[in-house]
Design a protein around this motif. Structure first.
Motif, short mmCIF file in Angstrom:
data_model
loop_
_atom_site.label_atom_id
_atom_site.label_comp_id
_atom_site.label_asym_id
_atom_site.label_seq_id
_atom_site.Cartn_x
_atom_site.Cartn_y
_atom_site.Cartn_z
N ASN A 271 -85.40 -11.43 24.03
CA ASN A 271 -84.36 -12.00 22.95
C ASN A 271 -84.78 -12.00 21.59
OD1 ASN A 271 -81.55 -12.80 22.40
ND2 ASN A 271 -82.47 -14.85 22.28
N LYS A 272 -85.90 -12.35 21.07
CA LYS A 272 -86.28 -12.48 19.73
C LYS A 272 -87.24 -11.34 19.29
CE LYS A 272 -87.35 -17.35 20.10
NZ LYS A 272 -88.42 -18.46 20.16
N GLN A 273 -87.59 -10.33 20.21
CA GLN A 273 -88.37 -9.27 19.45
C GLN A 273 -87.67 -7.79 19.86
OE1 GLN A 273 -91.31 -9.40 17.80
NE2 GLN A 273 -90.96 -11.53 17.95
N VAL A 274 -86.79 -7.58 20.94
CA VAL A 274 -86.36 -6.60 21.23
C VAL A 274 -84.84 -6.36 21.15
CG1 VAL A 274 -86.41 -4.72 23.13
CG2 VAL A 274 -88.52 -6.09 22.91
N LEU A 275 -84.13 -7.17 21.89
CA LEU A 275 -82.59 -7.10 21.73
C LEU A 275 -81.98 -8.50 21.26
CD1 LEU A 275 -81.79 -5.46 25.29
CD2 LEU A 275 -81.56 -4.48 22.97
N ARG A 276 -81.31 -8.50 20.07
CA ARG A 276 -80.47 -9.64 19.85
C ARG A 276 -79.30 -9.84 20.64
NH1 ARG A 276 -80.90 -7.04 13.72
NH2 ARG A 276 -83.22 -7.52 13.24
N ASN A 277 -79.13 -11.02 20.80
CA ASN A 277 -77.85 -11.63 21.35
C ASN A 277 -78.00 -11.12 22.90
OD1 ASN A 277 -76.50 -12.47 19.50
ND2 ASN A 277 -75.99 -10.54 18.73
N HIS A 278 -79.22 -11.37 23.50
CA HIS A 278 -79.63 -10.41 24.88
C HIS A 278 -79.05 -11.27 25.84
CE1 HIS A 278 -82.27 -10.68 28.58
NE2 HIS A 278 -82.18 -9.46 28.31
N LYS A 279 -78.19 -10.51 26.87
CA LYS A 279 -77.64 -11.28 27.99
C LYS A 279 -77.94 -10.33 29.40
CE LYS A 279 -73.05 -9.54 26.87
NZ LYS A 279 -71.77 -9.87 26.94
N TYR A 280 -77.73 -10.71 30.53
CA TYR A 280 -77.76 -9.81 31.62
C TYR A 280 -76.50 -9.37 32.16
CZ TYR A 280 -82.62 -11.33 31.92
OH TYR A 280 -84.02 -11.73 31.79
N GLY A 281 -76.49 -8.06 32.58
CA GLY A 281 -75.18 -7.60 33.30
C GLY A 281 -75.59 -6.81 34.44
N ILE A 282 -74.48 -6.43 35.19
CA ILE A 282 -74.51 -5.46 36.22
C ILE A 282 -73.62 -4.22 36.10
CG2 ILE A 282 -74.11 -5.25 38.80
CD1 ILE A 282 -75.97 -7.35 38.31
N VAL A 283 -74.57 -3.14 36.18
CA VAL A 283 -73.82 -1.69 36.13
C VAL A 283 -73.88 -1.13 37.43
CG1 VAL A 283 -74.19 -1.42 33.67
CG2 VAL A 283 -75.77 -0.83 35.22
N LYS A 284 -73.13 -0.13 37.79
CA LYS A 284 -73.12 0.78 38.85
C LYS A 284 -74.05 2.32 38.42
CE LYS A 284 -70.50 0.07 42.40
NZ LYS A 284 -69.41 0.19 43.18
N ILE A 285 -75.11 2.42 39.11
CA ILE A 285 -75.63 3.67 38.99
C ILE A 285 -75.86 4.31 40.22
CG2 ILE A 285 -77.65 4.73 38.01
CD1 ILE A 285 -78.18 2.17 36.13
N ASN A 286 -75.37 5.55 40.11
CA ASN A 286 -75.51 6.27 41.58
C ASN A 286 -75.15 5.58 42.89
OD1 ASN A 286 -76.64 8.41 40.24
ND2 ASN A 286 -78.69 7.74 40.44
N ASN A 287 -73.68 4.90 42.64
CA ASN A 287 -73.14 3.76 43.73
C ASN A 287 -74.07 2.64 43.86
OD1 ASN A 287 -70.77 5.71 43.75
ND2 ASN A 287 -72.03 7.06 45.03
N GLU A 288 -75.05 2.43 43.06
CA GLU A 288 -75.84 1.19 43.61
C GLU A 288 -75.74 0.28 42.39
OE1 GLU A 288 -80.56 0.07 44.43
OE2 GLU A 288 -80.05 2.29 44.40
N GLU A 289 -75.66 -1.00 42.52
CA GLU A 289 -75.63 -2.04 41.40
C GLU A 289 -76.97 -2.30 40.88
OE1 GLU A 289 -73.24 -5.25 42.76
OE2 GLU A 289 -71.47 -4.24 42.21
N LYS A 290 -77.10 -2.26 39.59
CA LYS A 290 -78.31 -2.53 38.90
C LYS A 290 -78.09 -3.69 37.83
CE LYS A 290 -80.84 0.84 40.45
NZ LYS A 290 -82.19 0.97 41.37
N LEU A 291 -79.16 -4.73 38.00
CA LEU A 291 -79.25 -5.73 37.16
C LEU A 291 -79.75 -5.34 35.63
CD1 LEU A 291 -78.85 -8.81 36.25
CD2 LEU A 291 -81.19 -9.09 36.90
N ILE A 292 -79.20 -5.38 34.43
CA ILE A 292 -79.52 -4.68 33.12
C ILE A 292 -79.62 -5.65 32.18
CG2 ILE A 292 -78.96 -2.26 33.89
CD1 ILE A 292 -76.69 -2.62 31.69
N SER A 293 -80.37 -5.39 31.02
CA SER A 293 -80.32 -6.15 29.89
C SER A 293 -79.44 -5.55 28.81
CB SER A 293 -81.75 -6.19 29.29
OG SER A 293 -82.67 -7.07 30.05
N ILE A 294 -78.63 -6.50 28.37
CA ILE A 294 -77.57 -5.80 27.52
C ILE A 294 -77.87 -6.70 26.05
CG2 ILE A 294 -74.95 -5.55 26.91
CD1 ILE A 294 -74.61 -5.70 29.87
N GLY A 295 -77.78 -5.96 24.76
CA GLY A 295 -77.80 -6.56 23.49
C GLY A 295 -77.81 -5.58 22.41
#
Length: 250
Positions: free
Chosen positions: A88-112
């Protein structure tokens, strides 16, 4: 990048972007890495920026398998050694987690929001290094840059990104072959100087993260550009490439 005496040789791009053999079970992704002379300030004292660039690029969900592998091996080990607020402090501002579907599989990702200014600084170093490697001299002038893997809030900047991507695609066959002995990690292509003497280079990391750079040498005086003035003045303007239209201030 400067007039200081060279104190070492700097890898272009940073060597940390290339997976080590100890992680790849013998596959060498560090063949014939580019090195250029560098002063201490522009090499060893930018190790934090190199790490920031590594975390930023390997974390992209669009990466090829090498980029993903590097993230889940070396980068994940490094993240575990950091404190919980590092991303949150060094790479992504306003960092949060989200779920996206990649190749019909749900993945936990970082968003920011990426630190675009710091990314530009990192890519500027690489661009200067590539210019020196190709032409054997230091570039003196201005560098203009568009990150192809970032979605810009400004609609004109976003449209310019699409315009630049298409222009590079159309001009690729007219220019030099792509360079880089480890293309699954990094490759690049210099374009021939245009009618004004501007030189462009396309850099690609982990197969999909594209960065477009334009070198404007100090001695080049650009002619009056009505299109740029109209766009900057908020006037609806359409730029064309072939049969494609790119509307600005739409």
């Amino acid at each position: 990048m400067c007039d200081n005496d060279a104190a070492s040789m700097e890898h272009v791009p940073p060597v940390c972007l290339f997976p080590e053999i100890k992680d790849t079970k013998g596959i060498n992704f560090r063949k014939n890495l580019i090195k250029v002379p560098s002063c201490d300030i522009h090499n060893s004292k930018k190790s934090d920026d190199d790490e920031f660039l590594l975390f930023s690029l390997t974390g992209l969900i669009t990466n090829n398998t090498v980029g993903k592998f590097h993230f889940y091996s070396k980068v994940n080990r490094a993240i575990r050694r950091k404190n919980k607020d590092f991303i949150n402090k060094q790479v992504l501002r306003n960092h949060k987690y989200g779920i996206v579907k990649i190749n019909n599989e749900e993945k936990l990702i970082s968003i920011g929001h990426p630190d675009a200014e710091r990314l530009a600084k990192c890519f500027e170093h690489i661009a200067h290094g590539l210019y020196y490697h190709k032409f054997g001299k230091r570039f003196i002038g201005e560098i203009f840059m568009i990150n192809g893997f970032i979605d810009y809030k400004d609609s004109n900047q976003q449209m310019l990104k699409k315009f630049m991507k298409r222009r590079f695609e159309l001009e690729t066959v007219l220019n030099e072959d792509f360079q880089g002995d480890n293309p699954s990690v990094f490759y690049y292509q210099f374009h021939k100087p245009d009618e004004h003497g501007l030189i462009a280079v396309k850099m690609v990391f982990y197969g999909t993260a594209e960065v477009y750079v334009c070198f404007k040498a100090k001695e080049i005086e650009m002619p009056h550009n009505l299109t740029t003035e109209l766009i900057g003045g908020g006037v609806k303007t359409i730029m064309t490439l072939g049969d494609e239209e790119f509307p600005f201030n739409d």
